[in-house]
Design a protein around this motif. Sequence first.
Motif, mmCIF file in Angstrom:
data_model
loop_
_atom_site.group_PDB
_atom_site.id
_atom_site.type_symbol
_atom_site.label_atom_id
_atom_site.label_comp_id
_atom_site.label_asym_id
_atom_site.label_seq_id
_atom_site.Cartn_x
_atom_site.Cartn_y
_atom_site.Cartn_z
ATOM 1 N N UNK A 10 -1.726 0.618 -8.011
ATOM 2 C CA UNK A 10 -1.109 1.579 -7.091
ATOM 3 C C UNK A 10 -2.160 2.200 -6.176
ATOM 4 N N UNK A 11 -3.295 2.568 -6.734
ATOM 5 C CA UNK A 11 -4.372 3.161 -5.940
ATOM 6 C C UNK A 11 -4.867 2.168 -4.897
ATOM 7 N N UNK A 12 -5.044 0.926 -5.306
ATOM 8 C CA UNK A 12 -5.512 -0.102 -4.372
ATOM 9 C C UNK A 12 -4.512 -0.294 -3.245
ATOM 10 N N UNK A 13 -3.242 -0.415 -3.584
ATOM 11 C CA UNK A 13 -2.209 -0.644 -2.576
ATOM 12 C C UNK A 13 -2.129 0.520 -1.590
ATOM 13 N N UNK A 14 -2.181 1.738 -2.090
ATOM 14 C CA UNK A 14 -2.049 2.910 -1.225
ATOM 15 C C UNK A 14 -3.266 3.088 -0.321
ATOM 16 N N UNK A 15 -4.444 2.744 -0.835
ATOM 17 C CA UNK A 15 -5.658 3.011 -0.061
ATOM 18 C C UNK A 15 -5.969 1.935 0.964
ATOM 19 N N UNK A 16 -5.641 0.679 0.689
ATOM 20 C CA UNK A 16 -6.036 -0.401 1.597
ATOM 21 C C UNK A 16 -5.513 -0.189 3.016
ATOM 22 N N UNK A 17 -4.239 0.120 3.146
ATOM 23 C CA UNK A 17 -3.670 0.278 4.476
ATOM 24 C C UNK A 17 -4.207 1.514 5.177
ATOM 25 N N UNK A 18 -4.282 2.629 4.450
ATOM 26 C CA UNK A 18 -4.751 3.871 5.061
ATOM 27 C C UNK A 18 -6.206 3.751 5.489
ATOM 28 N N UNK A 19 -7.051 3.161 4.648
ATOM 29 C CA UNK A 19 -8.453 3.031 4.995
ATOM 30 C C UNK A 19 -8.661 2.047 6.142
#
Length: 358
Positions: free
Chosen positions: A244-253
């Motif tokens: 979940x952390x990976x999915x949420x951060x990839x697009x935002x970053x």
Amino acid sequence: MSDVARILDRLAAFEPTGQPFLSIYVDARPDNTGREHWQANVRKELGERAKTYGRRTVAREDFDAAAERALRWLEREHSPSANGVVVFACTSADIFEALELEVPLEETEIYAAPRPHLYPLARVLDRYRRYAVAVTDTSLARIFVVALGTIEPRGEVEGEKMRRTDMGGWSQARYQRHVDQHRVEHTREVVEALERIVREERIDHVAVAGNEAAMALLRAQLTKPLTALVTELPHVGVGASESEILRETLEIMSQQEARDDAERVARMYDAYRAGGLGMIGLAGTRAALENGQVHELLLVSSPDQLEGSDGAAIADELVAKARQTDARVIFIEDATLLAEAGGVGAILRYRLQRRRAA
């Protein structure tokens, strides 16, 4: 340093032998049925390339040996879970390097040339940049580093949990001050841990998330240098899974990095206009790389948009020289940003002083 970075550095120093150097990039994602179909295409393309070296030539023998070794590895040893696969092989130099990536490659490509084709691999390294993540509440923080589409834990910072039974004979106000102090100390430890990771792993961005109380404390304790690197994430709690952390951060970053890159290009143009630490255009950037002046090399994401007759060869040359001189390579996805520079520019470490006339 990642395996990708190490291989880029080794191959950037390669000196041509006069024989073919084979570079293979494979988009290994399965199709809708879950099957891989790239093997036959790669074998066919290698056969077509082989014909260009004629029969019974040294170059043909070298190419065939490199191709056969690459095919053997691709068909027998690569992991089916990999989304991208890269192989470099040169028989005359006894070089064989293979990489398996969690992230996909845009397409399957095969190159046979005097030098390794490094541009696509350098682009992957830049596209999936390293960043740190901290998810926290007022007593627990989990810290990770994300790179090349994978997430790796870097530890936890755990503070003392305060309960109502800990009050004893304390007044409510005194007890609350005690709780607040523990939370502040916990937050300072989180900040220190993030600063250490940023320093030791040369990280440019930090994503942070937490409940309202934890975020308020974190904002108050962040140092000025760390604040400049931070992006806050919504909707990620301290109990979120790694996926979940990976999915949420990839697009935002990715969005944040695109904004940062636009600012980089603007700084480059401003510095160039003012005669400062900026350079634009192929000739000037190439000379600056030769002199070791370049801090960050800015390139369009597609070699076809570079000025010059052979964009791919020029791109490989620039990437190799950047790796040799410890210059960072930044790929600019929006080609219009570098249009006036011919697709390439640089932010410099220093500027050469002009000699005064005698």
